[in-house]
Design a protein around this motif. Sequence first.
Motif, PDB file in Angstrom:
ATOM      1  N   LEU A   1       0.826  -1.204   0.000  1.00  0.00           N
ATOM      2  CA  LEU A   1       0.000   0.000   0.000  1.00  0.00           C
ATOM      3  C   LEU A   1       0.863   1.258   0.000  1.00  0.00           C
ATOM      4  CD1 LEU A   1      -3.069   0.327   0.060  1.00  0.00           C
ATOM      5  CD2 LEU A   1      -2.925   0.659   2.519  1.00  0.00           C
ATOM      6  N   HIS A   2       1.899   1.258   0.838  1.00  0.00           N
ATOM      7  CA  HIS A   2       2.761   2.438   0.906  1.00  0.00           C
ATOM      8  C   HIS A   2       3.573   2.606  -0.377  1.00  0.00           C
ATOM      9  CE1 HIS A   2       2.265   3.941   5.105  1.00  0.00           C
ATOM     10  NE2 HIS A   2       1.789   2.720   5.278  1.00  0.00           N
ATOM     11  N   LEU A   3       4.015   1.484  -0.968  1.00  0.00           N
ATOM     12  CA  LEU A   3       4.760   1.574  -2.231  1.00  0.00           C
ATOM     13  C   LEU A   3       3.842   2.066  -3.343  1.00  0.00           C
ATOM     14  CD1 LEU A   3       6.964  -1.656  -2.258  1.00  0.00           C
ATOM     15  CD2 LEU A   3       7.699   0.708  -1.929  1.00  0.00           C
ATOM     16  N   GLN A   4       2.639   1.529  -3.343  1.00  0.00           N
ATOM     17  CA  GLN A   4       1.673   1.890  -4.369  1.00  0.00           C
ATOM     18  C   GLN A   4       1.433   3.398  -4.345  1.00  0.00           C
ATOM     19  OE1 GLN A   4      -1.449   2.950  -5.105  1.00  0.00           O
ATOM     20  NE2 GLN A   4      -1.280   2.135  -7.184  1.00  0.00           N
ATOM     21  N   ARG A   5       1.345   3.903  -3.149  1.00  0.00           N
ATOM     22  CA  ARG A   5       1.085   5.320  -2.983  1.00  0.00           C
ATOM     23  C   ARG A   5       2.267   6.146  -3.478  1.00  0.00           C
ATOM     24  NH1 ARG A   5       1.327   8.521   2.473  1.00  0.00           N
ATOM     25  NH2 ARG A   5       0.071  10.328   1.962  1.00  0.00           N
ATOM     26  N   LEU A   6       3.449   5.590  -3.269  1.00  0.00           N
ATOM     27  CA  LEU A   6       4.679   6.275  -3.654  1.00  0.00           C
ATOM     28  C   LEU A   6       4.830   6.336  -5.166  1.00  0.00           C
ATOM     29  CD1 LEU A   6       6.624   7.265  -1.493  1.00  0.00           C
ATOM     30  CD2 LEU A   6       8.076   5.308  -1.994  1.00  0.00           C
ATOM     31  N   CYS A   7       4.449   5.234  -5.846  1.00  0.00           N
ATOM     32  CA  CYS A   7       4.697   5.251  -7.302  1.00  0.00           C
ATOM     33  C   CYS A   7       3.507   5.698  -8.115  1.00  0.00           C
ATOM     34  CB  CYS A   7       5.228   3.913  -7.813  1.00  0.00           C
ATOM     35  SG  CYS A   7       4.787   2.454  -6.982  1.00  0.00           S
TER      36      CYS A   7
ATOM     37  N   ARG B   1      14.490   2.474  -5.327  1.00  0.00           N
ATOM     38  CA  ARG B   1      14.514   2.504  -6.794  1.00  0.00           C
ATOM     39  C   ARG B   1      13.603   3.611  -7.318  1.00  0.00           C
ATOM     40  NH1 ARG B   1      13.034  -3.207  -8.610  1.00  0.00           N
ATOM     41  NH2 ARG B   1      11.951  -2.112 -10.272  1.00  0.00           N
ATOM     42  N   ILE B   2      12.438   3.721  -6.693  1.00  0.00           N
ATOM     43  CA  ILE B   2      11.497   4.757  -7.136  1.00  0.00           C
ATOM     44  C   ILE B   2      12.078   6.139  -6.887  1.00  0.00           C
ATOM     45  CG2 ILE B   2       9.236   5.789  -6.716  1.00  0.00           C
ATOM     46  CD1 ILE B   2       8.240   3.054  -5.978  1.00  0.00           C
ATOM     47  N   ARG B   3      12.652   6.290  -5.714  1.00  0.00           N
ATOM     48  CA  ARG B   3      13.217   7.601  -5.372  1.00  0.00           C
ATOM     49  C   ARG B   3      14.377   7.966  -6.291  1.00  0.00           C
ATOM     50  NH1 ARG B   3      12.933   7.496   1.205  1.00  0.00           N
ATOM     51  NH2 ARG B   3      10.717   7.983   1.332  1.00  0.00           N
ATOM     52  N   ALA B   4      15.184   6.946  -6.629  1.00  0.00           N
ATOM     53  CA  ALA B   4      16.321   7.194  -7.511  1.00  0.00           C
ATOM     54  C   ALA B   4      15.833   7.593  -8.902  1.00  0.00           C
ATOM     55  CB  ALA B   4      17.202   5.958  -7.590  1.00  0.00           C
TER      56      ALA B   4
END
Lengths: 152, 427
Positions: B343-349, B422-425
């Motif tokens: 859920l938190h990753l989904q929100r991030l990407c 990876r997303i942040r990079a």
Amino acid sequence: MALTEPLHEHHKYCDDLFAGAEAAAAAGDWPAADARLAQFREELENHFHTEETLLFPSFEAATGMIGGPTQVMRLEHAQMRELVEQMERALERREGSGFAGAAETLLILMQQHNLKEENILYPMCDRGLASQAEALGTALQERLKAKCLTSD
Amino acid sequence: MHPNLSFEQAPPISVPFRFFLTAPLFGIAAGVLLAVEGGDMLASRWMPALLAATHFIVAGFMLQAMTGALMQFIPVAAGGNIWRPRWVAGFVHPLSILALLFLVAAFLTQRPPLFFAAGLGFALALGFFVLVAGLALWRTPAKGATIVALRIAVFGLAATLILGVMLTSALAQGSAPVLTLVDIHLAWGLAGWALMLLAGVSYFVVPMFQLTPPYPTWFARSLPFALLAFLLPWSAQLLGVPAAGRQALGLAGLALGAAYALATLWLQSRRRRKLTDTTFLFFRTAMLSLIALFLSALAFASVPGLAETPRAAVWLGMLAIPGVFVSAIMGMLYKIVPFLCWLHLQRLCGLAVLPPTMHEILAEQAMRRQFHLHLATLVCLLAAVWLPLLARPAGLLLAADCAWLGANLIAAVRAFRAFRNRIRAAA
């Protein structure tokens, strides 16, 4: 009967279709999984479409609540569509584990989404749209209920 | 009334995770203690090392997992606003661990000042937690059986805490505590807090995870009050009320637990989801242990003299604590942790990139293998109650069981971090 009653029932119907697709894929019965996932997708899409084009706009027009709960629900619909696509891609490649992982994620997302709708948003709709209850209820019934009854 | 259905209500992922990730450590500690102490430790429920190990699990493993779960569950599922969750977690989490370490040291060394420090630490940490969680649950506009059960569970935690502080205060003054008080403390802890919370959460997650019918409304609504109707007369023992019906009352309390377990198994037998996942197996183990707990107590009561055997109480504790609660919590963590990661990753990407699925975050097979070890651990722990020779292996198994749980949870967090980085990079 509450005007959103057909939506409650249709949630259960979609759950059953989901469970059927998941069980078929887990058993490695790919043709059955293909067929059941396609049916699940069709009904899920039908459900989302009905909410997004009929229920939500009526609710937003009646209450003036735009960008509130209905917007959150739309976003979750998009998330669920992504996961169904993930399941489809895994199924095309006959990847049981990839399918199961996406299915597991979709199940929890879908269940908590349904709970939010059934416990919060639908009661808000029932109250806010009381004056159009009959017309809307019938329209929802036509779009959703017919399928539940004929496909069982 | 519910303007916000969004994810924004969820606390930062670190809030529940700091509790979840430390919980297994205390299970490991309890196992190591049993492996070091050996068979004598299980001779009676009053053995100091057993009291220490028990609290490693109930006030360590269970308390950590349950407070962490409430920090997440209250805002997300119960619609309650937890005041400054990060701050609350930053206070309650380290202080409750410190208090537990004092308590265990106190049991093992019998030094009065350590009991005092433990009582003070728990009073501050849990007193604050009860206040914050209680306020959030009091104010929530949400209704239903889950909310009622959660409110009573937090009250149960408060009662357990007060009784526990009374006990540590007596021990801190070097005087022997009233033994009746111990039985009341443990009834509130296990039935008023732990089982109440488990029931309230089950109403929500059992239908959700396995597509079962909901618990019957009358059952879901009356169970918390039925448990209270057992706990209040049970607590009246302290006022000198004759303990004549004590055994019958105890059995009635355990029968309520068995009724909840039977209801859950019945619902699960009617599940529409055909897939048997690891959480389901853990939950079923917990429910069968709860039924076995009642049947054991019934058997002990019907054989004259058996109930007074010191090892009989240890057997019941083994079924209740590792059997019911540790199993249920392990199963719950295996759903909550990967889902929160997703859920938190989904929100991030957003919708542009797909986060890994729950199984990619935490592999089903890794959970399943740990479940098998858990079953072996339970069998060995139960056998060790009567066969002291098995105590050390049982301790090692318990440590390995909890270490594996911890390793699996850490693997999930690593997968979460790797993808987040990876997303942040890329951004």
